[in-house]
Write an enzyme that holds these catalytic residues in place. Structure first.
Site, short mmCIF file in Angstrom:
data_model
loop_
_atom_site.label_atom_id
_atom_site.label_comp_id
_atom_site.label_asym_id
_atom_site.label_seq_id
_atom_site.Cartn_x
_atom_site.Cartn_y
_atom_site.Cartn_z
N LYS A 1 22.20 -3.63 11.11
CA LYS A 1 21.29 -4.29 10.17
C LYS A 1 20.53 -3.28 9.32
O LYS A 1 20.51 -3.37 8.09
CB LYS A 1 20.29 -5.17 10.93
CG LYS A 1 19.11 -5.61 10.07
CD LYS A 1 18.12 -6.48 10.85
CE LYS A 1 16.92 -5.77 11.40
NZ LYS A 1 15.83 -5.45 10.48
N ASN A 2 19.90 -2.31 10.01
CA ASN A 2 18.99 -1.44 9.26
C ASN A 2 19.73 -0.42 8.39
O ASN A 2 19.11 0.21 7.52
CB ASN A 2 17.99 -0.78 10.21
CG ASN A 2 16.96 -1.79 10.71
OD1 ASN A 2 16.80 -2.86 10.11
ND2 ASN A 2 16.27 -1.47 11.79
N CYS B 1 8.70 -8.40 9.79
CA CYS B 1 8.13 -8.79 11.08
C CYS B 1 6.66 -8.36 11.18
O CYS B 1 6.31 -7.24 10.78
CB CYS B 1 8.91 -8.12 12.22
SG CYS B 1 10.45 -8.93 12.59
N ARG C 1 2.23 -1.59 8.64
CA ARG C 1 3.41 -1.28 7.83
C ARG C 1 3.08 -0.78 6.42
O ARG C 1 3.48 -1.38 5.41
CB ARG C 1 4.35 -2.50 7.80
CG ARG C 1 4.64 -3.03 9.19
CD ARG C 1 5.84 -3.90 9.27
NE ARG C 1 7.07 -3.13 9.34
CZ ARG C 1 8.26 -3.66 9.59
NH1 ARG C 1 8.37 -4.94 9.76
NH2 ARG C 1 9.32 -2.92 9.64
N ASP D 1 12.75 -0.59 18.59
CA ASP D 1 13.39 -1.90 18.35
C ASP D 1 14.04 -2.50 19.60
O ASP D 1 14.45 -3.66 19.57
CB ASP D 1 14.42 -1.80 17.22
CG ASP D 1 13.75 -1.48 15.89
OD1 ASP D 1 12.53 -1.66 15.79
OD2 ASP D 1 14.45 -1.03 14.96
N ARG E 1 17.56 -13.42 11.66
CA ARG E 1 17.40 -12.35 10.65
C ARG E 1 18.19 -11.10 11.04
O ARG E 1 18.56 -10.30 10.19
CB ARG E 1 15.92 -11.96 10.51
CG ARG E 1 15.08 -12.96 9.72
CD ARG E 1 13.73 -12.36 9.38
NE ARG E 1 13.88 -10.93 9.18
CZ ARG E 1 13.10 -10.01 9.72
NH1 ARG E 1 12.09 -10.35 10.47
NH2 ARG E 1 13.33 -8.73 9.50
#
Ligand code: EPU
Length: 418
Positions: A22-23, A117, A122, A305, A397
């Site tokens: 994903k990332n 999230c 952030r 994560d 997601r």
């Protein structure tokens, strides 16, 4: 809206295929717009909502995007829109990569501030510091980041914190800058390396990704290329942890075992067996694990994560475990949900103290964020009775077909419409 219903206490057996990361994908897809010639064909794209979101943003910017199963072709040759302001942009964190990519290609961009999230503040100060160092003017107006430059000029940038996002974003901006940019104290995550490899395949000149220093020699233009995204380290780690917690034997295919070393080491310390075989790892466990201490760190340390999935497992491991979350200040929201299932956890700031209990019991719980969602799935799998997980749009997601993958391993899990 959907929810997951899990009936626990079944060991896991079989094989699971890991999807593309994903990332990496959410950075590579925005980076594709930097090509002003040719078409990019990107394979091993995970089937997740964050990718769908990026696809829609690409279309809103004027790219031609074609999706076929796990690959996407992107034709950005005719695009000339440098404003990313749709709801999708505001919804996801990784939309910040459009700032670096648009700035690189058009020397200007307007991108709504990203969401993502709720796991901490952030900030994007390090991204901004990098763009400014390259010669861009950056302002924030009405919730949007506006960047512009007459030209971008390579320079030396030392990041104050190790940031995946800032490393990739500034690398994007530096790729089409004049001269050489040296980025120091950069993130070394596998997806940083993957984005650098993708850019190099498009014609960039980037060296050192995966080390503390990245050197970007600016090039005049990039052209589309064919590329395959690396396997998802975090998805793989989640299935490894789930197998250790539930007991059984699962081979996790399409992985790069090197990327999983910190997770493998922790599971071995807990008493599970982990065997690396080429591009797969096999995890074996009798479900009876020992407590361990975990500190999340930038790669190659233990990834933040998978901290939440790991913390679920520690709830039923023998003894006291201490988890220190050093990356995000608010990544223990799942703890209240685990407590509903009988877990003994005390959170003090960035530390969680987990006292292992004999069992968890099924309850109605919610996924408070993406990885918290994976943590709740594992909790449901190890608990006695039935667990209902709400808020699974968070899980969608980032985890492709999570219920199908676990079902194939023998879990009793289903998705139902609410
Ligand atoms: N930070 C700053 N200033 C910045 C940028 C970051 O202070 O300008 C701080 C953050 O507050 C945090 C630390 O630096 O304490 C690390 O943040 P980083 O920038 O590395 O995180 P990110 O790029 O926003 C990515 C992943 C996250 C993952 C982190 C850390 C994406 C889209 N997201 O976020 O993934 O937790 O790196 O590895 O790549 C997830 O997949 O569930 C997820 C949250």
């Amino acid at each position: 809206m959907d929810k997951l219903i899990v009936k626990g206490k079944k060991p896991l057996h079989g094989n699971v295929e890991i999807s593309g990361a994903k990332n990496a994908a959410v950075a590579i897809l925005p980076a594709a717009i930097m090509a002003n010639k040719g078409i990019s064909n990107i394979e091993n794209i995970p089937e997740i909502e964050d990718v769908h979101c990026i696809e829609r943003i690409l279309k809103s910017l004027g790219c031609r995007v074609k999706k076929q199963k796990n690959s996407i072709t992107i034709d950005s040759t005719a695009m000339n829109n440098f404003v990313a302001d749709t709801d999708d942009v505001r919804k996801m964190r990784a939309s910040y990569y459009f700032i670096g990519a648009l700035l690189s290609r058009f020397k200007k961009a307007r991108v709504e501030l990203p969401g993502g999230c709720p796991i901490g503040v952030r900030p994007i100060d390090q991204h901004i510091k990098g763009f400014e160092a390259l010669g861009a003017e950056v302002s924030i107006e009405h919730g949007a980041v506006i960047v512009k430059a007459n030209k971008l000029i390579g320079t030396n940038i030392f990041f104050d914190v190790v940031s995946v996002g800032a490393t990739i974003n500034v690398m994007l901006a530096a790729t089409l800058a004049e001269g050489v940019t040296v980025l120091e104290n950069v993130a070394k995550e596998p997806h940083v390396v993957d984005v650098a490899n993708f850019l190099n395949s498009m014609g960039a000149d980037i060296k050192g990704a995966g080390t503390d220093i990245i050197r970007v020699k600016g090039v005049k233009e990039l052209k589309g290329c064919s590329y395959s995204v690396i396997p998802d380290q975090i998805e793989a780690g989640t299935y490894m942890i789930a197998t250790a917690a539930c007991g059984g034997q699962v081979t996790i295919n399409n992985v790069i075992p090197k990327h999983l070393e910190s997770i493998s080491a922790k599971l071995i310390e807990m008493g599970a067996t982990v065997i690396e075989n080429g591009d797969s790892v096999t995890v074996k466990s009798n479900g009876k694990l020992k407590s361990v201490n975990v500190k999340t760190l930038p790669y190659p340390g233990f990834p933040t994560d998978v901290q939440q999935p790991m913390s679920t497992t520690l709830c039923v491991s023998k003894g006291r475990s201490i988890i220190n979350e050093s990356i995000w200040e608010n990544r223990f929201k799942h703890v209240d949900e685990l407590k509903k299932m009988g877990a003994h956890i005390k959170v003090e700031g960035r530390t969680a103290i987990v006292d292992g209990v004999d069992k968890l019991t099924g309850a109605v719980v919610k996924a408070t964020d993406l990885r918290a969602g994976a943590a709740m799935v594992i909790a449901g799998l190890i608990a006695e009775g039935t667990t209902e997980i709400l808020g699974i749009e968070h899980i969608d997601r980032g985890y492709p077909h999570i219920e199908n993958k676990f079902k194939c391993l023998g879990a009793d899990i289903k998705r139902v419409r609410i």
